[in-house]
Design a protein around this motif. Structure first.
Motif, PDB file in Angstrom:
ATOM      1  N   VAL A 156       0.839  -1.194   0.000  1.00 51.47           N
ATOM      2  CA  VAL A 156       0.000   0.000   0.000  1.00 51.47           C
ATOM      3  C   VAL A 156       0.874   1.244   0.000  1.00 51.47           C
ATOM      4  O   VAL A 156       2.067   1.181   0.313  1.00 51.47           O
ATOM      5  CB  VAL A 156      -0.944   0.009   1.229  1.00 51.47           C
ATOM      6  CG1 VAL A 156      -1.891  -1.183   1.187  1.00 51.47           C
ATOM      7  CG2 VAL A 156      -0.141   0.014   2.523  1.00 51.47           C
ATOM      8  N   THR A 171       0.095   4.460   4.834  1.00 54.54           N
ATOM      9  CA  THR A 171      -1.264   3.896   4.960  1.00 54.54           C
ATOM     10  C   THR A 171      -1.250   2.460   5.467  1.00 54.54           C
ATOM     11  O   THR A 171      -2.308   1.856   5.634  1.00 54.54           O
ATOM     12  CB  THR A 171      -2.014   3.946   3.618  1.00 54.54           C
ATOM     13  OG1 THR A 171      -1.396   3.052   2.680  1.00 54.54           O
ATOM     14  CG2 THR A 171      -2.026   5.354   3.040  1.00 54.54           C
ATOM     15  N   ARG A 192      -4.521   0.216   6.878  1.00 55.03           N
ATOM     16  CA  ARG A 192      -5.005  -0.949   6.121  1.00 55.03           C
ATOM     17  C   ARG A 192      -4.908  -2.220   6.964  1.00 55.03           C
ATOM     18  O   ARG A 192      -5.825  -3.052   6.953  1.00 55.03           O
ATOM     19  CB  ARG A 192      -4.196  -1.103   4.830  1.00 55.03           C
ATOM     20  CG  ARG A 192      -4.601  -2.316   3.997  1.00 55.03           C
ATOM     21  CD  ARG A 192      -6.081  -2.304   3.675  1.00 55.03           C
ATOM     22  NE  ARG A 192      -6.453  -3.474   2.859  1.00 55.03           N
ATOM     23  CZ  ARG A 192      -7.673  -3.982   2.823  1.00 55.03           C
ATOM     24  NH1 ARG A 192      -8.648  -3.449   3.540  1.00 55.03           N
ATOM     25  NH2 ARG A 192      -7.926  -5.029   2.049  1.00 55.03           N
ATOM     26  N   GLU A 251      -7.720  -2.189   9.381  1.00 49.89           N
ATOM     27  CA  GLU A 251      -8.976  -2.523   8.699  1.00 49.89           C
ATOM     28  C   GLU A 251      -9.119  -4.037   8.550  1.00 49.89           C
ATOM     29  O   GLU A 251     -10.193  -4.598   8.809  1.00 49.89           O
ATOM     30  CB  GLU A 251      -8.993  -1.847   7.329  1.00 49.89           C
ATOM     31  CG  GLU A 251     -10.266  -2.049   6.531  1.00 49.89           C
ATOM     32  CD  GLU A 251     -10.225  -1.360   5.180  1.00 49.89           C
ATOM     33  OE1 GLU A 251     -11.210  -1.504   4.424  1.00 49.89           O
ATOM     34  OE2 GLU A 251      -9.220  -0.689   4.874  1.00 49.89           O
TER      35      GLU A 251
END
Length: 268
Positions: free
Chosen positions: A191, A195, A199, A202
Motif C-alpha cells: 500500500v 497507509t 489498512r 482494517e
C-alpha cells in the motif's frame, strides 16, 4: 498513537486495546526499532496477554517511527546467547516467533514500513496477514553476521515463498523491495507509504468481527495441516465442526444468515 506502557519509563513495546484488536507496537524508533533483550521480553509478554484475554481476538503488530526494525541488537543480545541459545521468554510470555512448540491461537496481522530486517521478516512469516508500505526494504542478513536465522525463517520462508525464492534471499543476505516481497508471498498487500497501519487495522477489525471460536478453529486446522500433514487436519475437521455447531456463535451466525442482518458474535 497512544499506548499503554508495559514496564519502565520508556517501554520498548507499547500496547493498546482497540475493541477486540490488540495493538502491539515496536517503540525504539531512535534505534530503528532494533530489538534488544528488553524489547524481546516485552514482545513475548504482549503475545502472552493477547493469548490469555478472551476479549482480544486479533493482534496487530506495527512499529513507531520510520522503520519496522533494523533486526537484532547484537551488542545487547549477543552476550546473552548461551550454550542452549537465547532464553528470552519471561513467565507469562509466549515466544513471538513460536519456535518452541507453542503457538498463539489467535490471528496476528502486521504492518511494516521502512527497513524490515531479519527478525522482522521472521515475525511476518509467523503471523497470518502482512501489509507493507511500498517503499519497505527487506533483508534476511544473518549469514552476513556469521549466524543463521533462528526465529523460523529456515522453516517458514521456503514454505511461504518456495525453495529457490527463499534461498535466493536467505543465502545471499541481499536486500529486496516490497514488490518482490509481494511476488513471493511474504506480504499479502502493498500500500502507499503511510497507509500500512490503517489498512492492517482494517483487516484486523474485519477478522475480529467474525466468530472468534470459528476463526481460531480455522487457524488451528490450517496449522495442523502444515505441521502434521493433511491426514491429521482431515481427522480434526468433523470434531471441530461439531464443537462449533454447538456454540452460541453458531446460532447467532445462522440467525444472521436467515434474517440477512449483521451478526454480533460473543465468543461462546
Amino acid at each position: 498513537m497512544s499506548g499503554s506502557e508495559q514496564s519502565g519509563p520508556e517501554p520498548r513495546i507499547i500496547t493498546e486495546r482497540r475493541g477486540h484488536v490488540f495493538l502491539i507496537g515496536f517503540n525504539r524508533p531512535e534505534k530503528r526499532n532494533a530489538a534488544d533483550f528488553a524489547l524481546l521480553q516485552q514482545l513475548a509478554l504482549a503475545y502472552g496477554e493477547l493469548e490469555r484475554d478472551p476479549e482480544l481476538r486479533v493482534g496487530l503488530v506495527y512499529a513507531v517511527g520510520d522503520h519496522f526494525t533494523a533486526g537484532l541488537d547484537l551488542a545487547d543480545v549477543g552476550p546473552r546467547i548461551g550454550p542452549d541459545g537465547l532464553d528470552m521468554v519471561p513467565e507469562g510470555g509466549i515466544h513471538p516467533w513460536q519456535v518452541d512448540g507453542r503457538s498463539v491461537s489467535k490471528p496476528v496481522v502486521m504492518a511494516v514500513q521502512g527497513t524490515c530486517l531479519t527478525l522482522g521478516i521472521e515475525l511476518m512469516l509467523t503471523s497470518d496477514i502482512s501489509v507493507a508500505a511500498e517503499s519497505t526494504r527487506f533483508g534476511q542478513i544473518e549469514v552476513a553476521r556469521g549466524i543463521l536465522p533462528f526465529g523460523g525463517a529456515t522453516i517458514r520462508f521456503p514454505r511461504a515463498a518456495g525453495w529457490g525464492n527463499a534461498m535466493r534471499w536467505l543465502l545471499t543476505g541481499d536486500m529486496f523491495d516490497a514488490a518482490e516481497a509481494h511476488r513471493i508471498g511474504l506480504v499479502q498487500e502493498v500500500v502507499p507509504d503511510g497507509t500500512q497501519f490503517d489498512r492492517a487495522l482494517e483487516l484486523a477489525e474485519r477478522v475480529a468481527a467474525q466468530a472468534p471460536l470459528a476463526v481460531q478453529a480455522t487457524l488451528a486446522n490450517a496449522r495442523t495441516a502444515v505441521r502434521d500433514g493433511a491426514a491429521a487436519a482431515e481427522a480434526e475437521l468433523q470434531p471441530a465442526l461439531a464443537r462449533l455447531a454447538a456454540t452460541e456463535d453458531s446460532l447467532i451466525g445462522m440467525e444472521a444468515f436467515v434474517t440477512r442482518k449483521p451478526a454480533t458474535f460473543v465468543g461462546r
